[in-house]
Design a protein around this motif. Sequence first.
Motif, short mmCIF file in Angstrom:
data_model
loop_
_atom_site.label_atom_id
_atom_site.label_comp_id
_atom_site.label_asym_id
_atom_site.label_seq_id
_atom_site.Cartn_x
_atom_site.Cartn_y
_atom_site.Cartn_z
N ARG A 1 0.83 -1.22 0.00
CA ARG A 1 0.00 0.00 0.00
C ARG A 1 0.85 1.26 0.00
N GLY B 1 2.42 3.67 3.77
CA GLY B 1 2.68 2.31 3.33
C GLY B 1 4.03 1.83 3.83
N SER C 1 0.91 -2.13 -4.13
CA SER C 1 1.37 -3.30 -3.41
C SER C 1 1.91 -4.31 -4.43
N GLY D 1 -1.11 3.82 -3.58
CA GLY D 1 -1.48 2.58 -2.90
C GLY D 1 -0.97 1.34 -3.60
#
Length: 263
Positions: free
Chosen positions: A17, A71, A36, A34
């Motif tokens: 994230r 994150g 990942s 965001g």
Amino acid sequence: MNSTPQRGADEVVVLSRVRRAYGAEHTGVVALDGVSIGFRRGTFTAVMGPSGSGKTTLLQCAAGLDRPTSGSVLLDGVELTGMSERKLTKLRRERIGFVFQSYNLLPALTVEDNVTLPLRLASRKAEPGSVARVLEQVGLAGRGKRRPDELSGGQRQRVAIARALITEPAVIFGDEPTGALDTHTALEVLRLLRSAVRDGGRTAVIVTHDPVAASHADRVVFLADGRIVDEVYGASAETIAERMTHLGAWAEHPAVHVPGGSV
């Protein structure tokens, strides 16, 4: 496509994230939104996308060269978030190799001295025979006493790869490593990177705009507007080029997850 990846022992780099914004909250630019993704040990990944898609920011955050706004980034089992700059620098010198388009060699130093520079900066000595071994590995045996201006562009990039390998890093990051090279020389450099992955068990992640370069990777990850919008495995240059032409549409309608992927 931006869901949190499973964290396994075989993943050398894991971004969870990750958001990177520049400027004021409401008027700034969001470079990563965001993201990942995981990069597994012994794999070669190419990251592609249009200008401004977040490719270089992704690379910099993964390598600890830039800090995410939010994150987390896990590199070789170490959480980078919140790490001091001194510790980050030490980690980069010990566990990461870098290859850039501009080579970043010091003209006053010999090939050998350029290769061993990361070790010297880390106050380490090269293992006996390691410099000769890595120069032979990249096809520069016998050229250790030359200086960069005595070498071709392809040979300079080979020095940069040798420098990236000398510390036996967990991961090699490349930012357009073939961008300044002709087609034949670029293919030779890509084969060297593949060899480092295949024979040395390294993990390689490169940013590139070239579908031919990306076709040498095991996986190609596509970014658009700071998000991962697609990925392909073992694709040809033609397939990769075709995907690139449709990134805008895919950014609005994310593609279905590819089985076996880390994203």
